[in-house]
Enzyme design. Structure first.
Site, PDB file in Angstrom:
ATOM      1  NE  ARG A  87       3.612   3.747 -15.756  1.00 50.16           N
ATOM      2  CZ  ARG A  87       4.187   3.882 -16.943  1.00 50.16           C
ATOM      3  NH1 ARG A  87       5.475   4.072 -17.049  1.00 50.16           N
ATOM      4  NH2 ARG A  87       3.457   3.860 -18.037  1.00 50.16           N
ATOM      5  CB  CYS A 135      -5.708  -6.794   1.297  1.00 47.19           C
ATOM      6  SG  CYS A 135      -6.529  -5.317   1.888  1.00 47.19           S
ATOM      7  CD  GLN A 146      -8.208  -3.530   7.264  1.00 44.79           C
ATOM      8  OE1 GLN A 146      -9.256  -3.920   7.743  1.00 44.79           O
ATOM      9  NE2 GLN A 146      -8.112  -3.119   6.012  1.00 44.79           N
ATOM     10  CB  SER A 158       0.103  -0.462   1.781  1.00 40.05           C
ATOM     11  OG  SER A 158      -0.264  -1.582   2.574  1.00 40.05           O
ATOM     12  N   GLY A 159      -3.141  -0.190   2.373  1.00 47.74           N
ATOM     13  CA  GLY A 159      -4.485  -0.559   1.945  1.00 47.74           C
ATOM     14  C   GLY A 159      -5.218   0.614   1.312  1.00 47.74           C
ATOM     15  NE  ARG A 172      -6.470   2.432   6.336  1.00 44.00           N
ATOM     16  CZ  ARG A 172      -6.687   1.525   5.385  1.00 44.00           C
ATOM     17  NH1 ARG A 172      -5.944   0.443   5.296  1.00 44.00           N
ATOM     18  NH2 ARG A 172      -7.665   1.697   4.520  1.00 44.00           N
ATOM     19  CG  HIS A 216      -4.122  -5.275   6.000  1.00 44.35           C
ATOM     20  ND1 HIS A 216      -3.519  -4.047   5.985  1.00 44.35           N
ATOM     21  CD2 HIS A 216      -5.143  -5.200   5.098  1.00 44.35           C
ATOM     22  CE1 HIS A 216      -4.129  -3.265   5.101  1.00 44.35           C
ATOM     23  NE2 HIS A 216      -5.109  -3.937   4.547  1.00 44.35           N
ATOM     24  CD  GLN A 268      -2.418  -3.779   1.393  1.00 46.96           C
ATOM     25  OE1 GLN A 268      -1.777  -2.926   0.810  1.00 46.96           O
ATOM     26  NE2 GLN A 268      -3.627  -4.122   1.010  1.00 46.96           N
TER      27      GLN A 268
HETATM   28  N1  HSE Z   1      -9.655  -2.218   1.622  1.00 49.65           N
HETATM   29  C1  HSE Z   1      -8.320  -2.538   1.987  1.00 49.65           C
HETATM   30  C2  HSE Z   1      -7.782  -1.506   2.922  1.00 49.65           C
HETATM   31  C3  HSE Z   1      -7.453  -2.611   0.791  1.00 49.65           C
HETATM   32  O1  HSE Z   1      -8.231  -0.373   2.858  1.00 49.65           O
HETATM   33  O2  HSE Z   1      -6.899  -1.802   3.708  1.00 49.65           O
HETATM   34  C4  HSE Z   1      -7.272  -3.932   0.151  1.00 49.65           C
HETATM   35  O3  HSE Z   1      -8.411  -4.671  -0.176  1.00 49.65           O
END
Ligand code: HSE
Length: 376
Positions: A10, A132, A159, A162-163, A275, A282, A358
């Site tokens: 979910r 990812c 990145q 969503s990671g 990030r 990504h 990702q």
């Molecule tokens: N560690 C990754 C991130 C997430 O924070 O973008 C996916 O492995």
């Protein structure tokens, strides 16, 4: 039909997985059992059976395979007990908990099918999706590693939110909205001075810092970036950066964590993980030191021929801006690789830029493909 347990279906990764499994007709080949950690007895998404309890070891043990996107805490709570009770089914996991375990294979079959096949023959039953960033990178430039061309690689990542998770995506968008709101009257006035707008934005960003408005990321991301992802390993390296070398080598069957691998065989990989304010793709800028000078057209041909999803984007402005972005790539299985060129350091230095969703190749897709390998 094999009985396949699904846990964590979910959540965000789980929903992408469900969607892909439905698109590919995977459910026609299996008898799914949907588990829940919070709503056992509730209504399952397909069929008649109610949701089973994801902590019920007896129910889990009836599955031929279990796919979980429930996260590391669940894996930690359930996996070892299930194995201790003698369950010999296949465990397919999105979480990183078991990834570097000697008893687990990181699955990314377009890149490491030989590693998977060897492990299957040896009786391996633990299959874990890779980080990812690593999976998306290898789907793009795996060809260069397979050809033994890479002496070392440096990666600088961009990145997506969503990671971090679903709440992180919401926080990013909320921050963007609040920044827009803070300077809206000035933005609407074409005569307003841009430095006044800029001042309004930075004041609002700094007001978010340390508050609930930046709770998920721990720092403001909207209109900024965060050059730190995941834990501090205590040596100046982040856990995300460490994974780049450790997981890439393990996936390729090289290095100390691979069966029969050694420290000497590992390919050095390092760089910075950052990030940025993208939603779910990504991106990475890659620098390769090649073992020899290979002509650019040969390199492009090698990358393009490696798998069905990689797309070489010509190193031209128009194609790059159209095809080599998170906006172009989101929601697709395509892995564009572009900006491929020799660098000023010398003919055996290669640069490239790649993007990947990702949630697809970075999370859900390798899991469902591993299931197909097991049941076909
Ligand atoms: N560690 C990754 C991130 C997430 O924070 O973008 C996916 O492995």
């Amino acid at each position: 039909k094999p009985v396949i347990g699904l846990v964590g279906w979910r959540g965000m990764v789980g929903s992408v997985l469900m969607d892909r499994m439905q698109s590919e007709g995977d459910f026609d080949l299996i008898e799914p059992v949907f588990f829940s950690t919070s709503n056992a007895g509730g209504t399952a998404p397909l069929g008649e059976a109610p949701l089973a309890d994801a902590h019920d070891l007896t129910a889990l043990a009836q599955c031929d395979a279990i796919i979980t996107c429930q996260g590391g805490d669940y894996t930690g709570a359930v996996f070892a007990k299930l194995r201790a009770d003698g369950w010999a089914g296949h465990w397919i996991d999105a979480a990183s908990t078991l990834r570097m375990d000697g008893e687990a294979v990181i699955v990314l079959d377009p890149v490491n099918r030989p590693v998977i096949d060897t492990a299957l023959v040896a009786g391996n039953r633990n299959w874990v999706g890779g980080n990812c960033t690593v999976s998306c990178m290898l789907m793009g430039v795996g060809a260069l590693f397979k050809a033994g061309l890479v002496e070392w690689m440096s990666t600088q990542t961009y990145q997506a939110a969503s990671g971090g998770g679903a709440q992180h995506m919401r926080e990013l968008l909320t921050q963007y909205g609040k920044l827009n709101e803070a300077v809206r009257p000035l933005l609407d006035d074409p005569k307003a001075a841009i430095l006044d707008i800029d001042r309004g934005v930075i004041e609002r960003q700094r007001a978010m810092d340390g508050t609930d408005e930046a709770q998920q990321f721990g720092a403001v991301l909207g209109g900024s970036l965060i050059p730190w992802i995941d834990k501090d390993l205590g040596n100046g390296v982040t856990k995300e950066e460490w994974k780049g070398m450790a997981e890439t080598n393990k996936i390729l069957g090289l290095g100390p964590d691979a069966v029969g691998g050694s420290n000497e065989a590992a390919i050095p990989i390092d760089g910075f993980c950052v990030r940025i304010g993208a939603m779910r793709c990504h991106s990475q800028a890659l620098t390769f030191k090649l073992r020899r000078d290979v002509p650019l057209d040969e390199i492009e041909a090698m990358i393009a021929a490696d798998n069905d999803w990689v797309r070489v984007v010509p190193n031209e402005k128009e194609a790059t801006m159209r095809d080599l972005t998170p906006v172009a790539t989101t929601g697709t299985l395509a892995i564009p690789v572009g900006r491929i060129r020799k660098l000023a350091m010398g003919p055996d230095y290669l640069g490239a830029f790649t993007v990947g969703d990702q949630l697809l190749w970075g999370a859900a897709e390798p899991l469902r493909r591993m299931l197909r390998i097991l049941i076909e």
